[in-house]
Write a protein that holds these residues in place. Structure first.
Motif, short mmCIF file in Angstrom:
data_model
loop_
_atom_site.label_atom_id
_atom_site.label_comp_id
_atom_site.label_asym_id
_atom_site.label_seq_id
_atom_site.Cartn_x
_atom_site.Cartn_y
_atom_site.Cartn_z
N VAL A 75 0.87 -1.17 0.00
CA VAL A 75 0.00 0.00 0.00
C VAL A 75 0.91 1.23 0.00
O VAL A 75 1.74 1.39 0.89
N LEU A 76 0.75 2.08 -1.02
CA LEU A 76 1.67 3.19 -1.23
C LEU A 76 1.04 4.53 -0.89
O LEU A 76 -0.16 4.73 -1.10
N GLY A 77 1.87 5.44 -0.43
CA GLY A 77 1.41 6.78 -0.12
C GLY A 77 2.41 7.84 -0.55
O GLY A 77 3.56 7.53 -0.88
N ALA A 78 1.98 9.08 -0.58
CA ALA A 78 2.83 10.23 -0.87
C ALA A 78 2.14 11.46 -0.31
O ALA A 78 0.95 11.41 0.06
N HIS A 79 2.86 12.56 -0.24
CA HIS A 79 2.31 13.79 0.36
C HIS A 79 1.75 14.72 -0.72
O HIS A 79 2.40 14.96 -1.73
N ASP A 80 0.54 15.22 -0.47
CA ASP A 80 -0.09 16.13 -1.42
C ASP A 80 0.39 17.57 -1.18
O ASP A 80 1.30 17.80 -0.37
N HIS B 170 -3.13 8.12 -0.10
CA HIS B 170 -2.97 6.85 -0.80
C HIS B 170 -2.79 7.12 -2.31
O HIS B 170 -3.53 7.90 -2.90
N ILE B 171 -1.77 6.48 -2.93
CA ILE B 171 -1.56 6.64 -4.37
C ILE B 171 -1.59 5.31 -5.11
O ILE B 171 -1.21 5.24 -6.28
N GLY B 172 -2.06 4.25 -4.44
CA GLY B 172 -2.20 2.98 -5.14
C GLY B 172 -1.52 1.84 -4.41
O GLY B 172 -0.90 2.01 -3.35
N ASN B 173 -1.65 0.65 -5.02
CA ASN B 173 -1.05 -0.56 -4.48
C ASN B 173 -0.13 -1.16 -5.54
O ASN B 173 -0.33 -0.95 -6.74
N LEU B 174 0.85 -1.92 -5.09
CA LEU B 174 1.86 -2.46 -6.01
C LEU B 174 2.20 -3.89 -5.63
O LEU B 174 2.52 -4.16 -4.47
N GLY B 175 2.14 -4.80 -6.62
CA GLY B 175 2.41 -6.21 -6.31
C GLY B 175 3.39 -6.89 -7.24
O GLY B 175 3.60 -8.10 -7.12
N THR B 176 4.01 -6.13 -8.17
CA THR B 176 4.91 -6.77 -9.13
C THR B 176 6.30 -6.13 -9.09
O THR B 176 6.48 -5.03 -8.57
N GLY B 177 7.27 -6.85 -9.67
CA GLY B 177 8.63 -6.34 -9.78
C GLY B 177 9.58 -6.88 -8.73
O GLY B 177 10.77 -6.54 -8.74
N ASP C 262 -3.24 10.58 6.34
CA ASP C 262 -3.98 11.76 6.82
C ASP C 262 -5.33 11.88 6.15
O ASP C 262 -6.20 12.61 6.62
N VAL C 263 -5.49 11.19 5.02
CA VAL C 263 -6.77 11.13 4.30
C VAL C 263 -7.14 9.65 4.19
O VAL C 263 -6.32 8.83 3.78
N ILE C 264 -8.36 9.32 4.56
CA ILE C 264 -8.77 7.91 4.58
C ILE C 264 -8.64 7.31 3.19
O ILE C 264 -9.18 7.85 2.22
N PRO C 265 -7.93 6.18 3.05
CA PRO C 265 -7.80 5.54 1.74
C PRO C 265 -9.09 4.85 1.33
O PRO C 265 -10.06 4.78 2.11
N PRO C 266 -9.17 4.35 0.08
CA PRO C 266 -10.39 3.68 -0.38
C PRO C 266 -10.82 2.55 0.55
O PRO C 266 -9.98 1.85 1.13
#
Length: 325
Positions: free
Chosen positions: A227-232, A239-246, A270-274
């Motif tokens: 589960v990935l995040g970044a600052h706005d 939340h900016i998405g999920n990653l499962g490959t590589g 800081d913001v509720i994810p999906p």
């Protein structure tokens, strides 16, 4: 004596964007490695990561090589540590991952995964700062130092060459892209400046690891995706998405062991994810930063993200939401 953390200049950073149009720009290749500042005091050289951590022990062969090519002159040099592919010669960050986490590498590891230092800017020479000099003058002085040896290079820069030609050259050689720099720009430590513009052939970003989704099947013992995040723009972790490959099998296992130690009971956003993520995820302290390739960012999530590796040289607080197309 090692330089204090406050005495080590933070590298100047480039803004992402398309190659600029017009004159007054120089172009360098974009290297897929770890940004590093070399501080030479006339007797020995030490290496500092992008967040000013002393990484001299991680790359002992580079400290010796830099000491040799500096020829006893005090200097501060900005550059990149890379691990070239033995066949193509192009830097490959995945290879550098085998070195970047090893505090005291063995002689066997140093032989197996050789690294090099690419010098591309001069921040001080003979005790005098050069950061207020224009780019072309800093580059001229750097080139005049003839910092070249088995493990140290000063890569070329181009002035007046079509950026499309140079992007094609980068693509043909398996490089990340190009960086355009104003020929009259001063060096601004720690600032992300529009005087430097980076154009990547492959979109990449850093992301904060905020947790993971449980794995199934062959990944049951580790995780299915991160589960990935970044600052706005407001500084909130989103939340900016999920990653499962590589991942390699060993890499997935090693990362899982670190995440298991960092587990926390609640999400760090800081913001509720999906809602589907909230229902399924297990959370981690947001202290690890990863390097991610992706196709595009929709504003809500990364499309087709792929893992490249951990970035211990990046701080979670500085990781920003990637730009929209």
């Amino acid at each position: 004596m090692p330089a204090s953390r406050s005495a080590v200049p933070a590298p100047m950073l480039a803004m992402p964007g398309r190659p600029p149009i017009g004159t007054g720009w120089a172009v360098e290749m974009k290297w897929d490695g770890a940004r590093t500042v070399a501080v030479c005091d006339g007797e020995r050289c030490r290496l500092y990561s992008r967040n000013s951590k002393d990484v001299s022990g991680v790359y002992p062969e580079l400290t010796l090589a830099l000491s040799a090519v500096s020829r006893g002159r005090p200097m501060v040099v900005d550059g990149e540590i890379v691990a070239p592919d033995p066949r193509s010669g192009a830097p490959v960050f995945a290879r550098l991952q085998s070195r970047i986490h090893v505090a005291k590498p063995t002689a066997a590891l140093i032989r197996t995964i050789p690294v090099e230092f690419y010098a591309f800017d001069l921040l001080a020479l003979d005790g005098a700062p050069t950061t207020r000099l224009p780019y072309l003058e800093r580059r001229r002085r750097l080139v005049d130092l003839s910092m070249s040896g088995p493990l140290v290079r000063t890569p070329p820069h181009w002035v007046g060459t079509d950026t499309k030609i140079l992007l094609d050259l980068a693509r043909d050689h398996g490089l990340e892209g190009i960086v355009c720099k104003r020929t009259d720009s001063v060096y601004q430590p720690g600032r992300r400046s529009p005087a430097w513009i980076k154009t990547a052939l492959r979109k990449s970003t850093e992301a904060v690891i905020a947790g993971w989704l449980p794995g199934t099947g062959v990944h049951r013992a580790t995780f299915g995706s991160l589960v990935l995040g970044a600052h706005d723009d407001d500084g909130r972790l989103v939340h900016i998405g999920n990653l499962g490959t590589g991942f390699t099998t060993a890499g997935r296992r090693a990362l899982w062991e670190r995440l298991d130690e960092l587990e926390r009971p609640s999400d760090p956003f800081d913001v509720i994810p999906p809602a589907p993520v909230v229902r399924a995820a297990r959370w981690a302290e947001p202290v690890l930063v990863g390097d991610v390739e992706y196709r595009e960012f929709t504003g809500d999530s990364l499309r087709h993200p792929s893992w490249k590796g951990l970035r211990p040289d990046k701080e979670p607080d500085e990781i920003l939401v990637p730009p929209l197309p």
